[in-house]
Structures are given as structure tokens and as C-alpha cells.
Design a protein around this motif. Structure first.
Motif, PDB file in Angstrom:
ATOM      1  N   GLY A  24      46.404  67.115 106.783  1.00 19.93           N
ATOM      2  CA  GLY A  24      46.838  65.904 106.092  1.00 19.93           C
ATOM      3  C   GLY A  24      48.153  66.071 105.356  1.00 19.93           C
ATOM      4  O   GLY A  24      48.988  65.170 105.351  1.00 19.93           O
ATOM      5  N   ARG A  28      51.522  63.915 105.962  1.00 22.29           N
ATOM      6  CA  ARG A  28      52.230  63.198 104.894  1.00 22.29           C
ATOM      7  C   ARG A  28      53.671  63.669 104.770  1.00 22.29           C
ATOM      8  O   ARG A  28      54.594  62.864 104.652  1.00 22.29           O
ATOM      9  CB  ARG A  28      51.500  63.377 103.565  1.00 22.29           C
ATOM     10  N   ARG A  34      48.670  59.078 107.765  1.00 27.68           N
ATOM     11  CA  ARG A  34      47.387  58.897 108.454  1.00 27.68           C
ATOM     12  C   ARG A  34      47.331  59.637 109.788  1.00 27.68           C
ATOM     13  O   ARG A  34      46.455  59.372 110.601  1.00 27.68           O
ATOM     14  CB  ARG A  34      47.145  57.415 108.655  1.00 27.68           C
TER      15      ARG A  34
END
Length: 103
Positions: A24, A28, A34
Motif C-alpha cells: 500500500g 500511495r 488504491r
């Protein structure tokens, strides 16, 4: 190759030895919060070709998520050989070993 993919490859290459980051966080940092699953796909398909330190990427809770036992053991071995300790054999302490802001 898309610019997202190029950025992901660059970010993964930049993870220092003895540190981990999350799928994640890479998504980002690459501009697509996402897209953690896309990071997984990039790692799976391009780690060998680009000699990526794939073993330094874990899930958001610090868990090694690889299901294949042989690959799991290899990731654990590579992390431990860099001095990264695992809790309960599967989890990395992200506060201690996390690189950059983590989940």
C-alpha cells in the motif's frame, strides 16, 4: 511500461537492506493509493527481470503474505539474513523495520 510501473520499480529498488515497506505504501508513493494489488502483480512479474528486492515488501500489517511455502521460507530467510526479525514467524515490526511512512 507505464509511468506507474516505472515508479513502483524505482521505489522498490530504493528500499534499503534491513528495511521493509508495504504494498500500500508503494502504491500511495507511486501516486495510486488504491493500487496495492497492482504492486503485487508488478513484483510477481518483474522481480527477476529487474532484480528487485521483492522480499522487502510485506502487507500493511507487516505480514509475509506469500502462500507458497517455498517462497515464504525464501522471503523469511532473506529478511532474516538482513537482520529483520519476524514475530510469530510471519510478521515484521513495521515500527522498527519500516522504511518511509507505512500503513
Amino acid at each position: 511500461m507505464t509511468s506507474f510501473t516505472e515508479t513502483v520499480i524505482s521505489l522498490i529498488r530504493g528500499i534499503p537492506e534491513g528495511c521493509v515497506t508495504t504494498y500500500g505504501q508503494i502504491a500511495r508513493s507511486a501516486g495510486s493509493p488504491r493500487a496495492a494489488r497492482q504492486v503485487v502483480r508488478i513484483l510477481h512479474s518483474m522481480s527477476s527481470r529487474y532484480q528487485l528486492p521483492w522480499h522487502r515488501v510485506v502487507s500493511g500489517n507487516g505480514e509475509i503474505k506469500i502462500r507458497d511455502e517455498e517462497s515464504f521460507e525464501l522471503q523469511r530467510f532473506l529478511l532474516e539474513s538482513e537482520g529483520v526479525e519476524l514475530n510469530r514467524d510471519r510478521f515484521v515490526d513495521l515500527d522498527k523495520y519500516g522504511y518511509g511512512p507505512v500503513d
